[in-house]
Motif scaffolding. Structure first.
Motif, PDB file in Angstrom:
ATOM      1  N   THR A 110       0.841  -1.195   0.000  1.00  0.00           N
ATOM      2  CA  THR A 110       0.000   0.000   0.000  1.00  0.00           C
ATOM      3  C   THR A 110       0.870   1.236   0.000  1.00  0.00           C
ATOM      4  O   THR A 110       0.530   2.258  -0.579  1.00  0.00           O
ATOM      5  CB  THR A 110      -0.902   0.032   1.232  1.00  0.00           C
ATOM      6  OG1 THR A 110      -0.165  -0.462   2.338  1.00  0.00           O
ATOM      7  CG2 THR A 110      -2.132  -0.813   1.010  1.00  0.00           C
ATOM      8  N   LYS A 111       2.038   1.121   0.671  1.00  0.00           N
ATOM      9  CA  LYS A 111       2.935   2.272   0.657  1.00  0.00           C
ATOM     10  C   LYS A 111       3.360   2.540  -0.770  1.00  0.00           C
ATOM     11  O   LYS A 111       3.433   3.666  -1.205  1.00  0.00           O
ATOM     12  CB  LYS A 111       4.189   1.954   1.482  1.00  0.00           C
ATOM     13  CG  LYS A 111       4.110   2.402   2.900  1.00  0.00           C
ATOM     14  CD  LYS A 111       5.435   2.249   3.548  1.00  0.00           C
ATOM     15  CE  LYS A 111       5.276   1.402   4.788  1.00  0.00           C
ATOM     16  NZ  LYS A 111       6.534   1.111   5.422  1.00  0.00           N
ATOM     17  N   GLY A 112       3.670   1.417  -1.423  1.00  0.00           N
ATOM     18  CA  GLY A 112       4.134   1.561  -2.788  1.00  0.00           C
ATOM     19  C   GLY A 112       3.137   2.325  -3.633  1.00  0.00           C
ATOM     20  O   GLY A 112       3.493   3.233  -4.367  1.00  0.00           O
ATOM     21  N   SER A 113       1.863   1.952  -3.504  1.00  0.00           N
ATOM     22  CA  SER A 113       0.906   2.640  -4.344  1.00  0.00           C
ATOM     23  C   SER A 113       0.501   3.957  -3.712  1.00  0.00           C
ATOM     24  O   SER A 113       0.160   4.904  -4.411  1.00  0.00           O
ATOM     25  CB  SER A 113      -0.314   1.754  -4.563  1.00  0.00           C
ATOM     26  OG  SER A 113      -0.915   1.498  -3.311  1.00  0.00           O
ATOM     27  N   GLY A 114       0.520   4.006  -2.385  1.00  0.00           N
ATOM     28  CA  GLY A 114       0.225   5.260  -1.696  1.00  0.00           C
ATOM     29  C   GLY A 114      -1.185   5.738  -1.843  1.00  0.00           C
ATOM     30  O   GLY A 114      -1.533   6.809  -1.378  1.00  0.00           O
ATOM     31  N   GLU A 115      -2.010   4.931  -2.511  1.00  0.00           N
ATOM     32  CA  GLU A 115      -3.377   5.372  -2.698  1.00  0.00           C
ATOM     33  C   GLU A 115      -4.338   4.297  -2.244  1.00  0.00           C
ATOM     34  O   GLU A 115      -4.052   3.119  -2.342  1.00  0.00           O
ATOM     35  CB  GLU A 115      -3.638   5.619  -4.191  1.00  0.00           C
ATOM     36  CG  GLU A 115      -2.955   6.843  -4.711  1.00  0.00           C
ATOM     37  CD  GLU A 115      -3.321   7.053  -6.171  1.00  0.00           C
ATOM     38  OE1 GLU A 115      -2.995   8.120  -6.678  1.00  0.00           O
ATOM     39  OE2 GLU A 115      -3.921   6.132  -6.767  1.00  0.00           O
TER      40      GLU A 115
END
Lengths: 233, 136
Positions: free
Chosen positions: A112-117
């Motif tokens: 989720t951090k990676g996508s941040g959205e």
């Protein structure tokens, strides 16, 4: 621990009904009985009225509590998400590969951090929802509805505190209302018992006097029975 | 409110005249009334929590069948957040844990209240017999 029915203490100013061990202290003679019973009945209805008011207040509070908890949950969730993303290297929301320098045990969140959205579906109306994409990393403030057409922006931490405080206050009010209800219940019970005792005493007295022949003529009898009155053996 | 069940002549005579209500009795009656209401409230809460727990467990089971890479909308507050399955499962298990502790606390309280109620019933029926009615 037990909130004993102290005749002098009244939480929030509700008068208490004193308990008297001897029925004669409630009622002195047969002529008092009717008036006393009426007075007791009146008191019961007053207490019942108070009880209904407090009950209504308690029900309202009980309804609001879950909503407050839910709002707080969302704020906490956002904080958690933002708190996590703050430790990540500034990412523009693309590519998990850039996060490889991350702690391995943050694996779960690295996606989720990676996508941040996060895609959300939120309700505009009971039956109508709208999709929205939010970036927890960029959420610093939330808008809280304070009532009376007032909405204020709060930084997440303050919002958390505020909601927590409101929740605590509501819980306290609910506890107080429930205490009041118990207290009222006790007064009503004591009154009901008193009514029964006065009634019983009345029946007992009448029988006693009748057997002694001292019973005054009863109004609703319609009989002109002078026997009882004058015999004084 | 007041039960208007009257005693028959014989019942009254068997009761006798000494059944005056003492302060101790009144306090027992009041306490019984209080415990009874609390018992009802706790029972209601317990039922609600158990239903919640059932729902959560059902969802957990269903999620186990879901693909790990899928994202599911999970309701937090009034909004659905589309989150990956593992995260949702995490949320669910912590909720289940919380509810479990709440349920066991409530069950304990219920047991305590029931016990006290039957003690008081015994004492009051012993003293007043048919002159008192303690059934809801």
């Amino acid at each position: 621990m037990d909130t004993t029915n102290n005749t002098t203490s009244n939480p929030r100013g509700i008068p208490s009904f004193p308990f008297l061990s001897n029925v004669n202290e409630y009622v002195k003679s047969l002529s008092d009985v009717e008036a006393t019973l009426t007075r007791f009945q009146e008191m019961v209805s007053k207490y019942t009225f108070m009880q209904q008011n407090v009950e209504r207040r308690a029900v309202g509070l009980r309804e609001k509590l879950p909503e407050m908890k839910r709002t707080l949950e969302v704020v906490r969730f956002l904080r958690k998400k933002r708190g996590d993303t703050k430790t990540a290297p500034p990412s523009d929301g693309l590519g998990d590969e850039e996060d490889e320098e991350e702690d391995v045990d943050e694996e779960l969140d690295s996606e989720t951090k990676g996508s941040g959205e996060i895609e959300t579906t939120f309700s505009l109306q009971d039956t109508l929802y709208a999709k929205a994409t939010i970036k927890p990393a960029e959420i610093d403030e939330v808008y809280l509805w304070l009532g009376a057409n007032v909405m204020v922006a709060y930084p997440l931490a303050e919002a958390d505190e505020l909601l927590q405080g409101k929740l605590e206050k509501a819980k306290d009010s609910l506890v107080a209302a429930e205490e009041d209800l118990e207290f009222l219940r006790v007064q009503i019970t004591t009154l009901e018992v008193a009514i029964a005792r006065v009634h019983n005493w009345d029946v007992g007295e009448k029988r006693k006097l009748k057997s002694q022949g001292l019973l005054p003529a009863e109004k609703d009898d319609g009989e002109d029975d002078g026997k009882g009155k004058d015999d004084k053996d | 409110m007041l039960s208007r069940r009257m005693l028959s002549r014989e019942e009254e005579e068997s009761v006798g005249d000494e059944k005056e209500v003492r302060k101790v009795d009144q306090e027992r009656i009041n306490r019984f009334s209080r415990i009874h209401s609390r018992h009802k409230a706790v029972e209601q809460e317990l039922n609600a929590k158990q239903k919640e727990k059932e729902d959560l467990e059902e969802i957990s089971t269903e999620l186990e069948l879901a693909d790990e890479d899928d994202k599911v909308p999970y309701k937090i507050g009034d909004t659905f957040f589309t989150l990956p399955v593992p995260e949702v499962q995490e949320h669910l298990s912590s909720s289940v844990e919380k509810i479990d502790t709440q349920v066991s606390k409530l069950e304990e309280r219920l047991g305590e209240l029931s016990e006290e109620m039957s003690d008081l019933k015994e004492a009051l029926y012993g003293r007043f017999g048919r002159s008192i009615n303690l059934e809801a």
